[in-house]
Design a protein around this motif. Structure first.
Motif, PDB file in Angstrom:
ATOM      1  N   GLN A 119      29.585  42.877  42.279  1.00 43.39           N
ATOM      2  CA  GLN A 119      29.939  43.962  43.197  1.00 43.39           C
ATOM      3  C   GLN A 119      30.939  43.529  44.279  1.00 43.39           C
ATOM      4  O   GLN A 119      31.724  44.343  44.757  1.00 43.39           O
ATOM      5  CB  GLN A 119      28.675  44.522  43.860  1.00 43.39           C
ATOM      6  CG  GLN A 119      27.740  45.199  42.873  1.00 43.39           C
ATOM      7  CD  GLN A 119      26.544  45.846  43.562  1.00 43.39           C
ATOM      8  OE1 GLN A 119      26.558  46.104  44.752  1.00 43.39           O
ATOM      9  NE2 GLN A 119      25.501  46.102  42.786  1.00 43.39           N
ATOM     10  N   LEU A 120      30.864  42.264  44.695  1.00 44.62           N
ATOM     11  CA  LEU A 120      31.654  41.820  45.853  1.00 44.62           C
ATOM     12  C   LEU A 120      33.018  41.243  45.474  1.00 44.62           C
ATOM     13  O   LEU A 120      33.932  41.201  46.307  1.00 44.62           O
ATOM     14  CB  LEU A 120      30.860  40.794  46.662  1.00 44.62           C
ATOM     15  CG  LEU A 120      29.647  41.361  47.411  1.00 44.62           C
ATOM     16  CD1 LEU A 120      28.749  40.230  47.907  1.00 44.62           C
ATOM     17  CD2 LEU A 120      30.095  42.230  48.577  1.00 44.62           C
ATOM     18  N   GLU A 121      33.180  40.771  44.248  1.00 51.09           N
ATOM     19  CA  GLU A 121      34.505  40.334  43.810  1.00 51.09           C
ATOM     20  C   GLU A 121      35.417  41.557  43.686  1.00 51.09           C
ATOM     21  O   GLU A 121      34.935  42.632  43.339  1.00 51.09           O
ATOM     22  CB  GLU A 121      34.408  39.641  42.432  1.00 51.09           C
ATOM     23  CG  GLU A 121      33.778  38.273  42.502  1.00 51.09           C
ATOM     24  CD  GLU A 121      33.803  37.580  41.126  1.00 51.09           C
ATOM     25  OE1 GLU A 121      34.212  38.209  40.128  1.00 51.09           O
ATOM     26  OE2 GLU A 121      33.385  36.426  41.062  1.00 51.09           O
ATOM     27  N   PRO A 122      36.715  41.423  43.936  1.00 49.40           N
ATOM     28  CA  PRO A 122      37.476  40.226  44.294  1.00 49.40           C
ATOM     29  C   PRO A 122      37.651  40.040  45.806  1.00 49.40           C
ATOM     30  O   PRO A 122      38.529  39.312  46.223  1.00 49.40           O
ATOM     31  CB  PRO A 122      38.831  40.512  43.634  1.00 49.40           C
ATOM     32  CG  PRO A 122      38.993  42.000  43.821  1.00 49.40           C
ATOM     33  CD  PRO A 122      37.595  42.583  43.709  1.00 49.40           C
ATOM     34  N   HIS A 123      36.799  40.677  46.593  1.00 47.56           N
ATOM     35  CA  HIS A 123      36.957  40.563  48.044  1.00 47.56           C
ATOM     36  C   HIS A 123      36.192  39.376  48.617  1.00 47.56           C
ATOM     37  O   HIS A 123      36.407  38.972  49.755  1.00 47.56           O
ATOM     38  CB  HIS A 123      36.527  41.862  48.719  1.00 47.56           C
ATOM     39  CG  HIS A 123      37.286  43.038  48.183  1.00 47.56           C
ATOM     40  ND1 HIS A 123      38.625  43.203  48.409  1.00 47.56           N
ATOM     41  CD2 HIS A 123      36.910  44.075  47.386  1.00 47.56           C
ATOM     42  CE1 HIS A 123      39.043  44.295  47.798  1.00 47.56           C
ATOM     43  NE2 HIS A 123      38.024  44.837  47.156  1.00 47.56           N
ATOM     44  N   PHE A 124      35.279  38.839  47.834  1.00 45.09           N
ATOM     45  CA  PHE A 124      34.526  37.647  48.211  1.00 45.09           C
ATOM     46  C   PHE A 124      34.432  36.728  46.992  1.00 45.09           C
ATOM     47  O   PHE A 124      34.479  37.199  45.860  1.00 45.09           O
ATOM     48  CB  PHE A 124      33.084  38.010  48.614  1.00 45.09           C
ATOM     49  CG  PHE A 124      32.986  38.871  49.842  1.00 45.09           C
ATOM     50  CD1 PHE A 124      32.784  38.301  51.084  1.00 45.09           C
ATOM     51  CD2 PHE A 124      33.092  40.250  49.737  1.00 45.09           C
ATOM     52  CE1 PHE A 124      32.690  39.102  52.218  1.00 45.09           C
ATOM     53  CE2 PHE A 124      33.002  41.063  50.871  1.00 45.09           C
ATOM     54  CZ  PHE A 124      32.794  40.481  52.114  1.00 45.09           C
ATOM     55  N   ARG A 125      34.285  35.445  47.271  1.00 43.48           N
ATOM     56  CA  ARG A 125      33.951  34.482  46.222  1.00 43.48           C
ATOM     57  C   ARG A 125      32.499  34.078  46.433  1.00 43.48           C
ATOM     58  O   ARG A 125      32.124  33.679  47.534  1.00 43.48           O
ATOM     59  CB  ARG A 125      34.845  33.241  46.315  1.00 43.48           C
ATOM     60  CG  ARG A 125      34.442  32.118  45.384  1.00 43.48           C
ATOM     61  CD  ARG A 125      34.723  32.436  43.939  1.00 43.48           C
ATOM     62  NE  ARG A 125      36.155  32.362  43.642  1.00 43.48           N
ATOM     63  CZ  ARG A 125      36.706  32.990  42.594  1.00 43.48           C
ATOM     64  NH1 ARG A 125      35.970  33.723  41.779  1.00 43.48           N
ATOM     65  NH2 ARG A 125      38.007  32.888  42.379  1.00 43.48           N
ATOM     66  N   GLY A 129      41.361  32.216  50.488  1.00 40.73           N
ATOM     67  CA  GLY A 129      41.824  33.258  51.393  1.00 40.73           C
ATOM     68  C   GLY A 129      40.857  34.421  51.500  1.00 40.73           C
ATOM     69  O   GLY A 129      41.073  35.341  52.293  1.00 40.73           O
ATOM     70  N   ILE A 130      39.817  34.403  50.689  1.00 40.99           N
ATOM     71  CA  ILE A 130      38.765  35.415  50.786  1.00 40.99           C
ATOM     72  C   ILE A 130      37.486  34.712  51.224  1.00 40.99           C
ATOM     73  O   ILE A 130      37.323  33.509  50.999  1.00 40.99           O
ATOM     74  CB  ILE A 130      38.547  36.155  49.433  1.00 40.99           C
ATOM     75  CG1 ILE A 130      38.307  35.159  48.303  1.00 40.99           C
ATOM     76  CG2 ILE A 130      39.732  37.066  49.113  1.00 40.99           C
ATOM     77  CD1 ILE A 130      37.931  35.805  46.974  1.00 40.99           C
ATOM     78  N   PRO A 131      36.577  35.437  51.897  1.00 41.11           N
ATOM     79  CA  PRO A 131      35.340  34.792  52.356  1.00 41.11           C
ATOM     80  C   PRO A 131      34.547  34.193  51.181  1.00 41.11           C
ATOM     81  O   PRO A 131      34.549  34.732  50.073  1.00 41.11           O
ATOM     82  CB  PRO A 131      34.571  35.931  53.023  1.00 41.11           C
ATOM     83  CG  PRO A 131      35.615  36.942  53.391  1.00 41.11           C
ATOM     84  CD  PRO A 131      36.650  36.849  52.301  1.00 41.11           C
TER      85      PRO A 131
END
Ligand SMILES: [Zn+2]
Length: 144
Positions: free
Chosen positions: A85-91, A57-59
């Protein structure tokens, strides 16, 4: 912000459904009980690639690389830092194109490193060539 989001476990690859608000609270997998985010890229092979591509559900940001590629090895620490830096909004995930030539062929990877950004199972951006952490994070955030 209570809409559920599906997070695919980097350890057992189970799909976990959890509220968006819980993403930043170090959620653990309902199946294997391990952390859903480890501040590190996930090594993906063809066995589990489609589970992450199709369910996440995340990019999903994939680094197509190979062990013999100097620029790929040089970029590895920057990619790892970008995961932090990008977790948890990206995998963030890595695909070894030498070990997984079918995945490289399927996505038409012509040069490495190539970064490909997927959302809801579809590729939405691609960038060939190595990047430092700052450029990488800016590029990803500019595409979603
Ligand atoms: Zn798990």
């Amino acid at each position: 912000m209570s809409d559920p989001v599906i997070i695919v476990c980097p350890h057992c690859h189970a799909a976990n459904r959890l509220p968006v608000a819980r993403l930043a609270e170090h959620p653990t997998c309902g199946k294997c009980k391990q952390p859903l985010f480890t501040a590190a890229p996930l090594e993906l092979d063809s066995t589990h690639f489609d589970q992450h591509l199709g369910r996440s559900g995340i990019p999903l940001l994939v680094d197509f690389w190979a062990p013999w590629c100097g620029p790929c090895r040089a970029m590895a620490p920057a990619f790892a830092e970008a995961a932090r830096q990008l977790e948890p909004h990206f995998r963030l995930a890595k695909v070894n194109t030498e070990a997984e030539p079918h995945l490289a062929a399927r996505f038409g990877i012509r040069s490495i490193p190539t970064l490909a950004l997927f959302r809801n199972g579809h590729e939405i951006a691609r960038q060939a060539g190595a990047m430092d952490t700052g450029s990488l994070v800016r590029w990803v955030n500019s595409r979603v």
